[in-house]
Design a protein around this motif. Structure first.
Motif, PDB file in Angstrom:
ATOM      1  N   THR A  90      18.041 -14.716 -35.416  1.00 23.82           N
ATOM      2  CA  THR A  90      18.049 -16.161 -35.625  1.00 23.82           C
ATOM      3  C   THR A  90      16.625 -16.686 -35.586  1.00 23.82           C
ATOM      4  O   THR A  90      15.897 -16.442 -34.619  1.00 23.82           O
TER       5      THR A  90
ATOM      6  N   GLU B 282      14.858 -16.787 -27.786  1.00 26.29           N
ATOM      7  CA  GLU B 282      14.065 -18.005 -27.974  1.00 26.29           C
ATOM      8  C   GLU B 282      12.611 -17.788 -27.572  1.00 26.29           C
ATOM      9  O   GLU B 282      12.083 -18.412 -26.663  1.00 26.29           O
TER      10      GLU B 282
ATOM     11  N   LYS C  42      14.165 -24.131 -25.640  1.00 24.72           N
ATOM     12  CA  LYS C  42      14.512 -24.635 -26.965  1.00 24.72           C
ATOM     13  C   LYS C  42      13.632 -25.829 -27.332  1.00 24.72           C
ATOM     14  O   LYS C  42      13.324 -26.670 -26.491  1.00 24.72           O
TER      15      LYS C  42
ATOM     16  N   ASP D 152      17.244 -23.040 -37.747  1.00 27.63           N
ATOM     17  CA  ASP D 152      18.363 -22.379 -37.062  1.00 27.63           C
ATOM     18  C   ASP D 152      19.067 -21.426 -38.034  1.00 27.63           C
ATOM     19  O   ASP D 152      20.292 -21.409 -38.143  1.00 27.63           O
TER      20      ASP D 152
ATOM     21  N   HIS E 233      14.897 -19.997 -35.268  1.00 23.28           N
ATOM     22  CA  HIS E 233      15.245 -21.372 -34.912  1.00 23.28           C
ATOM     23  C   HIS E 233      14.355 -22.391 -35.620  1.00 23.28           C
ATOM     24  O   HIS E 233      14.835 -23.298 -36.281  1.00 23.28           O
TER      25      HIS E 233
END
Length: 410
Positions: free
Chosen positions: A170, A261, A333, A213, A172
């Motif tokens: 992923t 992340e 995040k 994302d 982001h």
């Protein structure tokens, strides 16, 4: 590259991999070449993906050649520079089929390119003879010498993977991307290259801090997973601009704890980073899932935050002109809105959502920033406590005064 053929005419197969090239000739007057490979065998041609802005590209391009009794004697590997107007040749290598069959296996051999001023390519090959006993004699006659020595057989890099799994990747967001546009900001998107596959995200208009994302799943061999290349581009009229790249070594993901992340700096650019998450699932039959699914058992609920607008933002800079955007940080995040040009009372209606559990961060940080070509400036900030949100529960529009500035509310 397989062509339809009669089984009776087949001698075997050649698995060919072109790993990379080095010191390629540069025919571009501005910047570097964008090289790709074409592998030609008889009337069949197969093309690799393009590596942007690189004189030492790495493709890891693999193809399979069906060798018949009357097949051509050579495999031709050509390198070209992809351009809008024309495709420039950067060199060529001719591989003799008989030599590949004789050696059976070639491992990462550098070959000098012809029809150019400089450059080499690195190739590996593996010849697999037909299983039919009827043609073993024909193969022996073709080789003219015995190739059945008792040397220890080395494992082939082209063998079918023994242990499959899936990598869930992923991307982001990105932060502080380089701006190559003379007017306004870039329109960035990210591309994931893995083996012969390519995955492209959506395009975020007019932002140097895009939020995608973007997720994809990749089937990997646990024993030799290789690496993925992540490249960021700016969509433009004509040729898209290259904004930077980074690499992910899947071996570290498989045998480590994964990546959750994490900000990774982009290379081959002046500035920029990607916020990514990567996980590995050794069960290939398991349904594809997002990385966040692993946290669902701990999640107590979700918070949806909408930053509607701001008013009376402080005027900074020589002319007092600001291009404000919202930056929201919750733990690791980070969510970033698009910038509103030349507004002290901007309206974003920017929404984001995050899960909440007992171990989650206790506050949300919101910054209002001024987007600049050189360095973005903070125009004010505020902190929202999670317990205050939980106490109200229902949707509620509220003005909050910005701190560390002369004026402004959101």
């Amino acid at each position: 590259m397989d062509e339809p053929s009669k089984t009776s005419d087949r001698i075997g197969f050649i698995h060919l991999r072109v790993h990379k090239a080095r010191n390629l000739e540069n025919k571009d007057t501005d910047g570097k070449s964008d090289p790709f490979i074409e592998v030609q065998f008889g009337n069949t041609t197969e093309k690799s993906t393009t590596v942007m802005n690189n004189q030492n590209p790495e493709w890891q391009f693999q193809t399979k050649v069906d060798v018949l009794k009357d097949s051509p004697k050579d495999i031709v590997v050509s390198i070209f520079d992809e351009d809008l107007q024309s495709t420039d040749p950067l060199g060529q290598a001719v591989l003799e089929v008989e030599e590949i069959i004789t050696k059976k296996q070639i491992m990462k051999q550098w070959i000098e390119l012809n029809k150019c001023q400089s450059g080499e390519i690195q190739i590996s090959s593996h010849f697999v003879p037909t299983e039919n006993e009827k043609f073993k004699k024909k193969l022996t006659d073709l080789l003219t010498k015995d190739t059945t020595t008792n040397q220890t057989k080395q494992p082939s890099i082209f063998q079918k993977p023994k242990t499959f799994g899936k990598i869930y990747l992923t991307i982001h967001s990105a932060h502080s991307l380089m701006n190559k546009d003379l007017v306004g900001s870039s329109d960035p998107y990210v591309v994931v290259y893995y083996q012969k596959r390519m995955y492209k995200s959506s395009i975020v208009k007019n932002s140097l801090n895009p939020f995608w994302d973007f997720s994809c799943s990749l089937e990997v061999d646990r024993e030799a997973p290789g690496q993925a290349v992540l490249r960021v581009f700016d969509e433009d009229i004509g040729k898209d601009d290259f904004l930077g790249e980074t690499y992910i070594d899947f071996k570290e993901v498989i045998f480590g704890a994964g990546i959750k992340e994490k900000n990774i700096a982009l290379e081959k650019c002046k500035s920029g980073s990607l916020l990514i998450s990567v996980s590995y699932d050794k069960n290939e039959k398991k349904q594809i899932q997002n990385l966040e699914n692993a946290e669902r058992s701990e999640t107590n609920g979700f918070i949806e935050l909408n930053v509607h607008k701001a008013k009376a933002i402080e005027k900074k800079g020589k002319f007092g002109i600001v291009d404000p955007y919202v930056s929201i940080t919750y733990g690791r995040k980070n969510f970033i809105s698009t910038a509103i040009k030349n507004r002290h009372n901007p309206e974003w209606n920017y929404k984001c959502k995050f899960s909440v559990s007992e171990t989650s961060p206790k506050s949300i940080s919101i910054e209002i920033c001024d987007e600049n070509k050189t360095k973005d400036r903070i125009l004010g900030n505020c902190v929202i406590q999670i317990q205050d949100i939980l106490a109200h529960k229902n949707d509620e529009e509220k003005w909050i005064k910005l701190e560390n500035c002369k004026s402004g509310e959101i």
